[in-house]
Write an enzyme that holds these catalytic residues in place. Sequence first.
Site, PDB file in Angstrom:
ATOM      1  N   SER A 138      44.908  40.097  36.959  1.00 53.47           N
ATOM      2  CA  SER A 138      45.230  38.701  37.333  1.00 53.47           C
ATOM      3  C   SER A 138      46.609  38.368  36.358  1.00 53.47           C
ATOM      4  O   SER A 138      46.708  38.990  35.335  1.00 53.47           O
ATOM      5  CB  SER A 138      44.346  37.664  37.208  1.00 53.47           C
ATOM      6  OG  SER A 138      44.909  36.472  37.197  1.00 53.47           O
ATOM      7  N   TYR A 151      37.579  33.610  32.627  1.00 52.76           N
ATOM      8  CA  TYR A 151      38.445  34.296  33.253  1.00 52.76           C
ATOM      9  C   TYR A 151      39.585  34.774  32.581  1.00 52.76           C
ATOM     10  O   TYR A 151      39.932  36.037  32.628  1.00 52.76           O
ATOM     11  CB  TYR A 151      38.867  33.286  34.184  1.00 52.76           C
ATOM     12  CG  TYR A 151      39.534  34.180  35.654  1.00 52.76           C
ATOM     13  CD1 TYR A 151      38.758  34.850  36.434  1.00 52.76           C
ATOM     14  CD2 TYR A 151      40.867  34.210  35.825  1.00 52.76           C
ATOM     15  CE1 TYR A 151      39.019  35.368  37.917  1.00 52.76           C
ATOM     16  CE2 TYR A 151      41.351  35.132  36.982  1.00 52.76           C
ATOM     17  CZ  TYR A 151      40.635  35.425  37.803  1.00 52.76           C
ATOM     18  OH  TYR A 151      41.318  36.171  38.856  1.00 52.76           O
TER      19      TYR A 151
END
Length: 256
Positions: A138, A151
């Site tokens: 990401s 995350y």
Amino acid sequence: MLKGKTALVTGSTSGIGLGIAKALARQGANIVLNGFGDSEGPKAEVAALGVKVGYHGADMGKPADIEAMMKYVAQEFGRTDILVNNAGIQHVSSIEDFPPERWDAILAINLTSAFHTTRLALPAMKKANWGRIINVASVHGLVASAQKSAYVAAKHGIVGFTKVTALETATTGITCNAICPGWVLTPLVQKQVDAKAAAMGLSNEEAKKQLLAEKEPSLQFTTPEELGELAVFFCSEAAKNVRGVAWNMDGGWAAQ
């Protein structure tokens, strides 16, 4: 280009994973899907592209499930030629309020699962002297955002794991690289859009624009199809010496 190869894509019954699976199938790769929810619909979508399709419902937070999935691929397809580690979950909260069990689950599914699939796929890849490992990280593997501690930690971890895997396979026909998307309108992101719309009394379209404007200079979402084409490039002969990169497709997010 990939006829005769088999690609395992984790977390691929929707969103980015399904987009990558379909892009690889268009190049002739047989596909093994994985994920929760409906599997018959995604299987039919991929099968319509003329390749063999399998499915395994492994919970990517459970090492025993991952081992069973890797054995299934070996038995049904021969080996995993292309491994796409895409499975991921999210939770948004400040650190002091972050539920420890959610932290553990995010690290297990977003990071540790890639270690287990990779360690189990590498022996057959080394024997064949060919393999492609693609980790879907990401933009949060490169930069951080508040409220997303688990995350961001997991995605930074997957970028580091990508580099180590690339170094350990540097003299072989196996490559390992990471894709770092910005905003992609997946079901996961749509939930964030819905929450923003409800909290601020906005229409869904206005909420999307505000979400993009906060981080992404291009003001447009990246699509699963675009990410799939990047995965195809990583699998190509042209990318055989692309090793250990974290390739952001983020509309300029990390350039700021």
